[in-house]
Design an enzyme around this catalytic site. Sequence first.
Site, PDB file in Angstrom:
ATOM      1  NE  ARG A 230      -4.245  -0.499  -0.250  1.00 54.06           N
ATOM      2  CZ  ARG A 230      -4.560  -1.516  -1.244  1.00 54.06           C
ATOM      3  NH1 ARG A 230      -3.351  -2.120  -2.601  1.00 54.06           N
ATOM      4  NH2 ARG A 230      -5.295  -2.051  -1.609  1.00 54.06           N
ATOM      5  CD  GLU A 259      -2.206   3.477  -5.770  1.00 53.09           C
ATOM      6  OE1 GLU A 259      -2.474   2.938  -6.766  1.00 53.09           O
ATOM      7  OE2 GLU A 259      -0.833   3.475  -5.461  1.00 53.09           O
ATOM      8  CG  HIS A 278      -2.478   0.043  -7.459  1.00 57.47           C
ATOM      9  ND1 HIS A 278      -3.108   0.457  -6.416  1.00 57.47           N
ATOM     10  CD2 HIS A 278      -2.669  -1.314  -6.654  1.00 57.47           C
ATOM     11  CE1 HIS A 278      -3.363  -0.070  -5.037  1.00 57.47           C
ATOM     12  NE2 HIS A 278      -3.505  -1.878  -5.853  1.00 57.47           N
TER      13      HIS A 278
HETATM   14  N1  LIG Z   1      -0.310  -4.067  -5.284  1.00 58.55           N
HETATM   15  C1  LIG Z   1      -1.244  -4.729  -5.716  1.00 58.55           C
HETATM   16  O1  LIG Z   1      -2.105  -4.823  -6.253  1.00 58.55           O
HETATM   17  C2  LIG Z   1      -2.020  -5.911  -4.062  1.00 58.55           C
HETATM   18  C3  LIG Z   1      -1.818  -5.625  -2.968  1.00 58.55           C
HETATM   19  N2  LIG Z   1      -1.998  -5.767  -1.515  1.00 58.55           N
HETATM   20  C4  LIG Z   1      -1.586  -5.566  -0.484  1.00 58.55           C
HETATM   21  O2  LIG Z   1      -0.789  -6.919  -0.337  1.00 58.55           O
HETATM   22  C5  LIG Z   1      -0.985  -6.522   1.025  1.00 58.55           C
HETATM   23  C6  LIG Z   1      -0.386  -7.982   1.785  1.00 58.55           C
HETATM   24  O3  LIG Z   1      -2.046  -8.490   1.476  1.00 58.55           O
HETATM   25  P1  LIG Z   1      -2.343 -10.518   1.636  1.00 58.55           P
HETATM   26  O4  LIG Z   1      -0.816 -11.178   1.906  1.00 58.55           O
HETATM   27  O5  LIG Z   1      -3.346 -10.668   1.125  1.00 58.55           O
HETATM   28  O6  LIG Z   1      -2.837  -9.853   3.172  1.00 58.55           O
HETATM   29  P2  LIG Z   1      -2.328 -10.831   4.624  1.00 58.55           P
HETATM   30  O7  LIG Z   1      -3.747  -9.698   5.545  1.00 58.55           O
HETATM   31  O8  LIG Z   1      -3.097 -12.097   4.154  1.00 58.55           O
HETATM   32  O9  LIG Z   1      -0.870 -10.398   4.692  1.00 58.55           O
HETATM   33  C7  LIG Z   1      -0.808  -9.474   5.580  1.00 58.55           C
HETATM   34  C8  LIG Z   1       0.370  -9.910   7.414  1.00 58.55           C
HETATM   35  O10 LIG Z   1       0.580  -8.459   7.783  1.00 58.55           O
HETATM   36  C9  LIG Z   1       0.788  -8.584   8.893  1.00 58.55           C
HETATM   37  N3  LIG Z   1       1.297  -7.248   9.438  1.00 58.55           N
HETATM   38  C10 LIG Z   1      -0.204  -6.854  10.248  1.00 58.55           C
HETATM   39  N4  LIG Z   1       0.784  -5.321  10.401  1.00 58.55           N
HETATM   40  C11 LIG Z   1       1.773  -5.457  10.283  1.00 58.55           C
HETATM   41  C12 LIG Z   1       3.237  -4.472  11.127  1.00 58.55           C
HETATM   42  N5  LIG Z   1       2.823  -3.259  11.674  1.00 58.55           N
HETATM   43  N6  LIG Z   1       4.003  -5.260  10.388  1.00 58.55           N
HETATM   44  C13 LIG Z   1       4.464  -7.163   9.794  1.00 58.55           C
HETATM   45  N7  LIG Z   1       3.415  -7.282  10.037  1.00 58.55           N
HETATM   46  C14 LIG Z   1       2.224  -6.948  10.328  1.00 58.55           C
HETATM   47  C15 LIG Z   1      -0.501  -9.618   9.320  1.00 58.55           C
HETATM   48  O11 LIG Z   1       0.240  -9.438  10.725  1.00 58.55           O
HETATM   49  C16 LIG Z   1      -0.515 -10.367   8.036  1.00 58.55           C
HETATM   50  O12 LIG Z   1       0.534 -11.525   8.535  1.00 58.55           O
HETATM   51  C17 LIG Z   1      -2.484  -6.048   1.280  1.00 58.55           C
HETATM   52  O13 LIG Z   1      -1.842  -4.273   1.913  1.00 58.55           O
HETATM   53  C18 LIG Z   1      -3.444  -5.732   0.211  1.00 58.55           C
HETATM   54  O14 LIG Z   1      -3.861  -4.283   0.295  1.00 58.55           O
HETATM   55  C19 LIG Z   1      -3.181  -7.049  -2.805  1.00 58.55           C
HETATM   56  C20 LIG Z   1      -2.974  -7.361  -3.405  1.00 58.55           C
HETATM   57  C21 LIG Z   1      -2.512  -6.799  -5.111  1.00 58.55           C
HETATM   58  O1  LIG Z   2      -7.915  -3.576  -7.713  1.00 61.76           O
HETATM   59  C1  LIG Z   2      -6.352  -4.016  -7.901  1.00 61.76           C
HETATM   60  O2  LIG Z   2      -6.450  -3.545  -9.290  1.00 61.76           O
HETATM   61  C2  LIG Z   2      -5.709  -3.155  -6.174  1.00 61.76           C
HETATM   62  C3  LIG Z   2      -5.753  -4.998  -6.066  1.00 61.76           C
HETATM   63  C4  LIG Z   2      -5.446  -4.575  -4.962  1.00 61.76           C
HETATM   64  O3  LIG Z   2      -4.656  -2.905  -4.013  1.00 61.76           O
HETATM   65  C5  LIG Z   2      -5.853  -5.319  -3.459  1.00 61.76           C
HETATM   66  O4  LIG Z   2      -7.033  -5.758  -3.909  1.00 61.76           O
HETATM   67  O5  LIG Z   2      -5.075  -5.000  -2.471  1.00 61.76           O
END
Ligand SMILES: NC(=O)C1=CN([C@@H]2O[C@H](COP(=O)(O)OP(=O)(O)OC[C@H]3O[C@@H](n4cnc5c(N)ncnc54)[C@H](O)[C@@H]3O)[C@@H](O)[C@H]2O)C=CC1
Ligand SMILES: O=C(O)CCC(=O)C(=O)O
Length: 526
Positions: A230, A259, A278
């Site tokens: 993020r 963004e 993104h």
């Molecule tokens: N760039 C993109 O298009 C995408 C971005 N994302 C983002 O990726 C991130 C991770 O997604 P997931 O792995 O699915 O989530 P998840 O919920 O499976 O994992 C997040 C992890 O972060 C840990 N966490 C929470 N606060 C923390 C802190 N202060 N310090 C260290 N660890 C901490 C949690 O314990 C958890 O294990 C999210 O922010 C999501 O929005 C997800 C999909 C696509």
């Molecule tokens: O919808 C998208 O392309 C962004 C995905 C994303 O950032 C998320 O799933 O957290």
Amino acid sequence: MSKVLVSDPIDQAGIDILSQVAQVDVKTGLPAEELVRIIPDYDALMIRSETRVTQEVIAAAKQLKIIGRAGVGVDNVDVPAATRQGIVVVNSPEGNTIAAAEHAIALMLSLSRSIPDANTSIKSGKWERKLFVGTEVYKKTLGIVGLGKIGSHVAAVAKTMGMKLLAFDPFISTERAENIGCRLVDMDLLLREADYITLHIPKTPETTHLINAEALAKMKPTARIINCARGGIIDEVALAEAIKEGKIAGAALDVFEKEPLGESPLCAMGKQVILTPHLGASTAEAQVNVAIDVAEQIRDVLLGLPARSAVNIPGLYPDVLEKLKPYLRLAETLGNLVSQLAGGRVESLNVHLQGELATNDSKPIVIAALKGLLYQALRERVNYVNAGIEAKERGIRVIETRDNAVRDYAGSLHLEAKGSLGEHSVTGALLGDGEIHITDINDFPINVPPTHYMLFTLHRDMPGIIGKIGSLLGSFNVNIASMQVGRKIVRGDAVMVLSLDDPLPEGVLDEILKVPGIRDAYTVTL
Ligand SMILES: NC(=O)C1=CN([C@@H]2O[C@H](COP(=O)(O)OP(=O)(O)OC[C@H]3O[C@@H](n4cnc5c(N)ncnc54)[C@H](O)[C@@H]3O)[C@@H](O)[C@H]2O)C=CC1
Ligand SMILES: O=C(O)CCC(=O)C(=O)O
């Protein structure tokens, strides 16, 4: 027919699912004020990351039942405002995991081999082999911040590339980290030892600017950082400064504080900085996955079924939800029943879970009981999303007790409501075929299925009383479908439970209360 607004580009597979149950309007790129203007017409809203669902949008969304985020992060939705308004917010927690993890790996390799700049160089007619000598990731240390779904997949891939893995995640166990092949360390050590750092955490007040000037100063001058999570987790101004001053070797960012990015000092930087707009979730596969996942949930909620990945109601895995569904119905029915027996304001609700119910995650059961309890006061305004908040705002104290011993039924639920007009309790259980039975009223054993119209009396167990009630109802043309009496001792106190085919006409309850031996009588509509 329900109406769904799709306000960001969503794969057709999702639109097809929604179209089975609703009129679907796809209107992308709406200005904020236009969204506020049209949202009152819609029952559901489906978005990706572009649409900002602010408090203003939610306040205008008078008939909105669900907001579906085709992705993971719901930071573009004011979830507390949605919750207060009883709107379910769902996401797709796993649909784009692989896409985001692979993008982070791609950015790491692109940084180490300057692939974007080498590509631009050759396409401009140059052949600059010396300029693009890279570094290997093999045997280098990767520091993963956030070892959740995406972080874990990054770990698995990086491990097979021969990288050493460090992880910082205060919410996972050392054992879990070791199983994934990571050494769990504190943030300070990770910053100092990693050659590459990749972020996979949500944006929260704690993680905002987690990577600031101070953190960047701790990193090796040869280290590179990747943010595919993020925008705002890295302080972008401090990052540009750190790269310029040679405090770190480079960065690859997919997400930004603002963004679209627009002007940024990062745009003016050379091969040390790679930026993508993104794109983490932008693969054909992930877009089909998230569109189907979220569209199915919107369809289910519009059909009155629960959602499997709601972020603002107790989360349940689909198999657990499937098993709990009949118990949720039981809890809601008993909550509704006990509130009608209580008649007035309920001050506390004791929820006692027995048998297999005591071994399950009880939160959804308690929420369902509260939903039932508040139904008389709030009708359709209460749902699984806001029942907890509504109960809290009304000062209803909820006490939960549990006993996992199996008695007459595999699982049973006992609700005891204390309120301005006294104390009432009901117990219920499920039969083998899933049918709900009320097994106890105010501690009197009975065994009746709940029906739409019911009459409960508290009376003295004495000859003739049942006949009198039967005749009285007959004289008002009310047909009795079934009747049962529960008592503890002969000729002591007893309860009578009647299922009626018709609602009780006005004034009949007063006539019943005049019958000698009747102490109390309650009509209930379930
Ligand atoms: N760039 C993109 O298009 C995408 C971005 N994302 C983002 O990726 C991130 C991770 O997604 P997931 O792995 O699915 O989530 P998840 O919920 O499976 O994992 C997040 C992890 O972060 C840990 N966490 C929470 N606060 C923390 C802190 N202060 N310090 C260290 N660890 C901490 C949690 O314990 C958890 O294990 C999210 O922010 C999501 O929005 C997800 C999909 C696509
Ligand atoms: O919808 C998208 O392309 C962004 C995905 C994303 O950032 C998320 O799933 O957290």
